[in-house]
Scaffold this motif. Sequence first.
Motif, PDB file in Angstrom:
ATOM      1  N   ALA A   1       0.816  -1.219   0.000  1.00 61.27           N
ATOM      2  CA  ALA A   1       0.000   0.000   0.000  1.00 61.27           C
ATOM      3  C   ALA A   1       0.848   1.267   0.000  1.00 61.27           C
ATOM      4  N   ASP A   2       2.025   1.214   0.626  1.00 62.25           N
ATOM      5  CA  ASP A   2       2.896   2.392   0.681  1.00 62.25           C
ATOM      6  C   ASP A   2       3.498   2.739  -0.679  1.00 62.25           C
TER       7      ASP A   2
ATOM      8  N   VAL B   1       1.873   1.920  -3.795  1.00 62.23           N
ATOM      9  CA  VAL B   1       0.902   1.823  -4.883  1.00 62.23           C
ATOM     10  C   VAL B   1       0.826   3.105  -5.705  1.00 62.23           C
ATOM     11  N   VAL B   2       1.088   4.245  -5.099  1.00 60.03           N
ATOM     12  CA  VAL B   2       1.065   5.503  -5.858  1.00 60.03           C
ATOM     13  C   VAL B   2       2.167   5.488  -6.917  1.00 60.03           C
ATOM     14  N   GLU B   3       3.360   5.032  -6.536  1.00 52.61           N
ATOM     15  CA  GLU B   3       4.458   4.941  -7.491  1.00 52.61           C
ATOM     16  C   GLU B   3       4.166   3.899  -8.568  1.00 52.61           C
ATOM     17  N   MET B   4       3.445   2.841  -8.208  1.00 48.21           N
ATOM     18  CA  MET B   4       3.138   1.771  -9.151  1.00 48.21           C
ATOM     19  C   MET B   4       2.072   2.192 -10.155  1.00 48.21           C
ATOM     20  N   THR B   5       1.279   3.189  -9.834  1.00 48.77           N
ATOM     21  CA  THR B   5       0.185   3.627 -10.698  1.00 48.77           C
ATOM     22  C   THR B   5       0.675   4.011 -12.089  1.00 48.77           C
ATOM     23  N   TYR B   6       1.741   4.766 -12.171  1.00 48.32           N
ATOM     24  CA  TYR B   6       2.256   5.209 -13.477  1.00 48.32           C
ATOM     25  C   TYR B   6       2.708   4.005 -14.308  1.00 48.32           C
ATOM     26  N   THR B   7       3.419   3.094 -13.683  1.00 46.17           N
ATOM     27  CA  THR B   7       3.891   1.895 -14.386  1.00 46.17           C
ATOM     28  C   THR B   7       2.717   1.055 -14.865  1.00 46.17           C
ATOM     29  N   ALA B   8       1.722   0.890 -14.000  1.00 52.63           N
ATOM     30  CA  ALA B   8       0.541   0.105 -14.362  1.00 52.63           C
ATOM     31  C   ALA B   8      -0.186   0.750 -15.541  1.00 52.63           C
ATOM     32  N   TYR B   9      -0.291   2.060 -15.534  1.00 50.02           N
ATOM     33  CA  TYR B   9      -0.964   2.743 -16.640  1.00 50.02           C
ATOM     34  C   TYR B   9      -0.198   2.548 -17.952  1.00 50.02           C
ATOM     35  N   GLN B  10       1.132   2.579 -17.886  1.00 52.00           N
ATOM     36  CA  GLN B  10       1.943   2.337 -19.082  1.00 52.00           C
ATOM     37  C   GLN B  10       1.706   0.929 -19.618  1.00 52.00           C
ATOM     38  N   LEU B  11       1.619  -0.044 -18.724  1.00 53.84           N
ATOM     39  CA  LEU B  11       1.343  -1.422 -19.153  1.00 53.84           C
ATOM     40  C   LEU B  11      -0.015  -1.493 -19.848  1.00 53.84           C
ATOM     41  N   HIS B  12      -1.008  -0.833 -19.266  1.00 50.43           N
ATOM     42  CA  HIS B  12      -2.343  -0.774 -19.878  1.00 50.43           C
ATOM     43  C   HIS B  12      -2.272  -0.133 -21.265  1.00 50.43           C
ATOM     44  N   GLU B  13      -1.557   0.974 -21.372  1.00 44.58           N
ATOM     45  CA  GLU B  13      -1.423   1.681 -22.652  1.00 44.58           C
ATOM     46  C   GLU B  13      -0.725   0.828 -23.704  1.00 44.58           C
TER      47      GLU B  13
ATOM     48  N   GLU C   1      -6.733  -4.562  -2.609  1.00 48.17           N
ATOM     49  CA  GLU C   1      -6.251  -3.250  -2.173  1.00 48.17           C
ATOM     50  C   GLU C   1      -5.514  -2.518  -3.295  1.00 48.17           C
ATOM     51  N   THR C   2      -4.686  -3.246  -4.014  1.00 45.33           N
ATOM     52  CA  THR C   2      -3.956  -2.646  -5.135  1.00 45.33           C
ATOM     53  C   THR C   2      -4.928  -2.224  -6.237  1.00 45.33           C
ATOM     54  N   GLY C   3      -5.863  -3.088  -6.576  1.00 44.67           N
ATOM     55  CA  GLY C   3      -6.829  -2.790  -7.630  1.00 44.67           C
ATOM     56  C   GLY C   3      -7.692  -1.582  -7.323  1.00 44.67           C
ATOM     57  N   GLU C   4      -8.140  -1.477  -6.074  1.00 41.52           N
ATOM     58  CA  GLU C   4      -8.963  -0.322  -5.701  1.00 41.52           C
ATOM     59  C   GLU C   4      -8.171   0.979  -5.840  1.00 41.52           C
ATOM     60  N   ALA C   5      -6.890   0.949  -5.457  1.00 38.71           N
ATOM     61  CA  ALA C   5      -6.050   2.147  -5.585  1.00 38.71           C
ATOM     62  C   ALA C   5      -5.800   2.474  -7.057  1.00 38.71           C
ATOM     63  N   LEU C   6      -5.530   1.446  -7.870  1.00 40.85           N
ATOM     64  CA  LEU C   6      -5.305   1.689  -9.298  1.00 40.85           C
ATOM     65  C   LEU C   6      -6.566   2.250  -9.958  1.00 40.85           C
TER      66      LEU C   6
ATOM     67  N   PRO D   1       5.951  -6.888  -2.073  1.00 34.53           N
ATOM     68  CA  PRO D   1       5.408  -7.159  -0.739  1.00 34.53           C
ATOM     69  C   PRO D   1       5.698  -6.052   0.264  1.00 34.53           C
ATOM     70  N   HIS D   2       5.117  -6.235   1.431  1.00 36.02           N
ATOM     71  CA  HIS D   2       5.375  -5.304   2.529  1.00 36.02           C
ATOM     72  C   HIS D   2       6.834  -5.416   2.936  1.00 36.02           C
ATOM     73  N   PRO D   3       7.457  -4.278   3.249  1.00 38.44           N
ATOM     74  CA  PRO D   3       8.864  -4.354   3.655  1.00 38.44           C
ATOM     75  C   PRO D   3       8.983  -5.099   4.980  1.00 38.44           C
ATOM     76  N   GLN D   4      10.110  -5.761   5.128  1.00 40.01           N
ATOM     77  CA  GLN D   4      10.343  -6.493   6.365  1.00 40.01           C
ATOM     78  C   GLN D   4      10.534  -5.490   7.492  1.00 40.01           C
ATOM     79  N   ILE D   5       9.904  -5.760   8.600  1.00 34.38           N
ATOM     80  CA  ILE D   5      10.007  -4.865   9.751  1.00 34.38           C
ATOM     81  C   ILE D   5      11.311  -5.172  10.483  1.00 34.38           C
ATOM     82  N   GLU D   6      12.106  -4.125  10.683  1.00 30.12           N
ATOM     83  CA  GLU D   6      13.371  -4.320  11.389  1.00 30.12           C
ATOM     84  C   GLU D   6      13.103  -4.335  12.884  1.00 30.12           C
ATOM     85  N   THR D   7      13.805  -5.209  13.557  1.00 33.06           N
ATOM     86  CA  THR D   7      13.707  -5.259  15.018  1.00 33.06           C
ATOM     87  C   THR D   7      15.086  -5.113  15.600  1.00 33.06           C
ATOM     88  N   SER D   8      15.159  -4.451  16.720  1.00 33.24           N
ATOM     89  CA  SER D   8      16.453  -4.321  17.377  1.00 33.24           C
ATOM     90  C   SER D   8      16.515  -5.312  18.537  1.00 33.24           C
ATOM     91  N   GLN D   9      17.658  -5.885  18.694  1.00 32.89           N
ATOM     92  CA  GLN D   9      17.847  -6.826  19.789  1.00 32.89           C
ATOM     93  C   GLN D   9      18.762  -6.161  20.802  1.00 32.89           C
TER      94      GLN D   9
END
Length: 102
Positions: free
Chosen positions: A18-19, A21-33, A43-48, A93-101
């Motif tokens: 979801a973080d 998807v805005v950047e992916m919108t342009y690429t997706a539109y180019q693929l469509h074109e 979630e991705t489809g609704e945003a597109l 995918p979602h980025p891996q969440i970093e944890t500190s030990q």
Amino acid sequence: LSTGFKMPEQNILISCNADLVVEMTYTAYQLHENGYTLYATRETGEALQANHVPCTIIGYPTDEGKQGTEGHESENVLSMIKEKKIDMVINIPHPQIETSQG
């Protein structure tokens, strides 16, 4: 292509964090074109679609009661891949969440 990558024939499935998807919108539109038929997870489809990128929403196999867009209610990501209805998957995918030990 010089890398040996085979371009998809027609259908592309997009599932994006979801973080990003805005950047992916342009690429997706180019693929469509360029003539590709786009499928996306909910979630991705609704945003597109909100950003005027035509795509068909399909659900995950675990989604109950909220499958794909009209005419695609019985289809899901897994069934479409298994039936070879998808030529390429773009999965960010979602980025891996970093944890500190400590």
